[in-house]
Design an enzyme around this catalytic site. Structure first.
Site, short mmCIF file in Angstrom:
data_model
loop_
_atom_site.label_atom_id
_atom_site.label_comp_id
_atom_site.label_asym_id
_atom_site.label_seq_id
_atom_site.Cartn_x
_atom_site.Cartn_y
_atom_site.Cartn_z
N ARG A 10 -60.44 78.96 99.70
CA ARG A 10 -61.06 78.38 100.85
C ARG A 10 -61.72 76.93 100.34
O ARG A 10 -61.92 76.69 99.39
CB ARG A 10 -62.34 79.23 101.04
CG ARG A 10 -61.72 80.63 101.55
CD ARG A 10 -62.83 81.42 102.20
NE ARG A 10 -63.24 80.78 103.63
CZ ARG A 10 -62.70 80.93 104.85
NH1 ARG A 10 -61.47 81.70 104.79
NH2 ARG A 10 -63.40 80.41 105.86
N CYS A 67 -64.48 73.73 113.50
CA CYS A 67 -63.88 74.55 112.66
C CYS A 67 -62.95 75.60 113.34
O CYS A 67 -61.96 75.18 113.75
CB CYS A 67 -64.97 75.41 111.54
SG CYS A 67 -64.26 75.94 110.40
N HIS A 110 -69.90 72.01 109.75
CA HIS A 110 -71.07 72.87 110.22
C HIS A 110 -72.43 72.25 109.75
O HIS A 110 -72.43 71.31 109.21
CB HIS A 110 -70.83 74.24 109.78
CG HIS A 110 -69.68 75.15 110.12
ND1 HIS A 110 -69.66 75.74 111.28
CD2 HIS A 110 -68.51 75.48 109.55
CE1 HIS A 110 -68.32 76.26 111.34
NE2 HIS A 110 -67.73 76.08 110.33
N1 GLN Z 1 -61.14 81.32 110.10
C1 GLN Z 1 -61.12 79.71 110.20
C2 GLN Z 1 -60.89 79.35 108.76
O1 GLN Z 1 -61.15 80.04 107.70
C3 GLN Z 1 -62.38 79.15 110.54
C4 GLN Z 1 -63.53 79.54 109.63
C5 GLN Z 1 -64.79 78.64 110.18
O2 GLN Z 1 -64.80 78.61 111.51
N2 GLN Z 1 -65.79 78.47 109.54
O3 GLN Z 1 -60.05 78.49 108.44
#
Ligand code: GLN
Length: 245
Positions: free
Chosen positions: A129, A95, A190
């Site tokens: 998101r 990520c 994850h």
């Molecule tokens: N900050 C990054 C995003 O939102 C990565 C997030 C994460 O590592 N889960 O895309």
């Protein structure tokens, strides 16, 4: 076997979203069960990674704030990173760590967090998101399951880690998830990634052992528990996909 496999865990105090540390535990335990000796070296953001002494590097995920902090440090060593990666250093990046392997990660406000440019890849913001459970089919190791939560949309022309069966993946559009280039695996998954994907854990271990010049013929383990967790997740996704067809 006297030589240890050396795993660098980068910036554990900053990059450890959704228990990414579990990836280290899975890798070390799977090595120990097979009689290998393994050393994990945590590297703080204030230290410079000694890339020439590691056999595998792990970068976890992080919030935008943590990523920006880490990126500044990483950027100072960008030519060493590129040299090590192109000569085969195995890297597993999740990520936020995955995004930092590209040219940049653009924040929702427009500022850009500079990446290492190891991969020809960019990440830009989008609407909302991309959150939820994800299932992927990969030529490297079969099916992969896990959880994703990212604002960034990633685009590249390298080979992906796999194709999305259910979920969003790199950008929610091209049905591709992650990247596999040289010995680098980048992914949005994850959960943590490796405990319920033992086939992928062994794929990563084989490339690290080969890079370390250690025997890489991994004997099978009793993975009934890990595979039951994997199958449970996979079945939830595939039944959902069938219902929507
Ligand atoms: N900050 C990054 C995003 O939102 C990565 C997030 C994460 O590592 N889960 O895309």
């Amino acid at each position: 076997m006297s030589k240890s496999l050396i795993i660098a865990h980068l910036f554990p105090e900053l990059l450890n979203l959704y228990a990414d540390k579990g990836n280290i535990q899975t890798l070390t335990q799977r090595l120990r069960w097979r009689g290998y000796s393994v050393e994990v070296r945590p590297v703080k953001a204030t230290q410079s990674p000694e890339l020439e002494s590691y056999h595998l590097v792990l970068l976890g995920g992080g919030s935008d704030r943590e990523q920006a902090l880490v990126a500044t440090e990483l950027y100072k060593q960008r030519s060493e990173w590129r040299a090590a990666a192109s000569s085969g250093l195995p890297i597993l990046a999740v990520c936020g760590g995955y995004q930092l392997l590209g040219d940049f990660y653009q924040l929702p406000g427009g500022d850009k967090v500079q990446g290492l440019s190891i991969l020809d890849m960019t990440t830009v913001p989008g609407e909302g998101r991309l959150i939820g459970n994800i299932a992927v089919e990969s030529e490297l190791c079969g099916s992969i399951v896990g959880f994703e939560n990212h604002g960034g949309r990633t685009h590249h022309n390298h080979a992906p880690l796999g194709s999305v069966v259910s979920g969003y993946g790199n950008n929610g559009q091209d049905r591709q998830e992650g990247v596999h280039h040289w010995n680098i695996i980048g992914t949005y998954i994850h959960g943590p990634l490796l405990p319920k994907n033992p086939q992928l854990a062994d794929f990563v271990l084989r490339s690290a052992l080969t890079y370390a010049d250690l025997p890489a013929d991994l004997e099978p383990l009793d993975d009934r528990m890990e595979l039951a967790a994997h199958q449970h997740e996979w079945a939830r996704h595939t039944s959902k996909v069938q219902k929507t067809l």
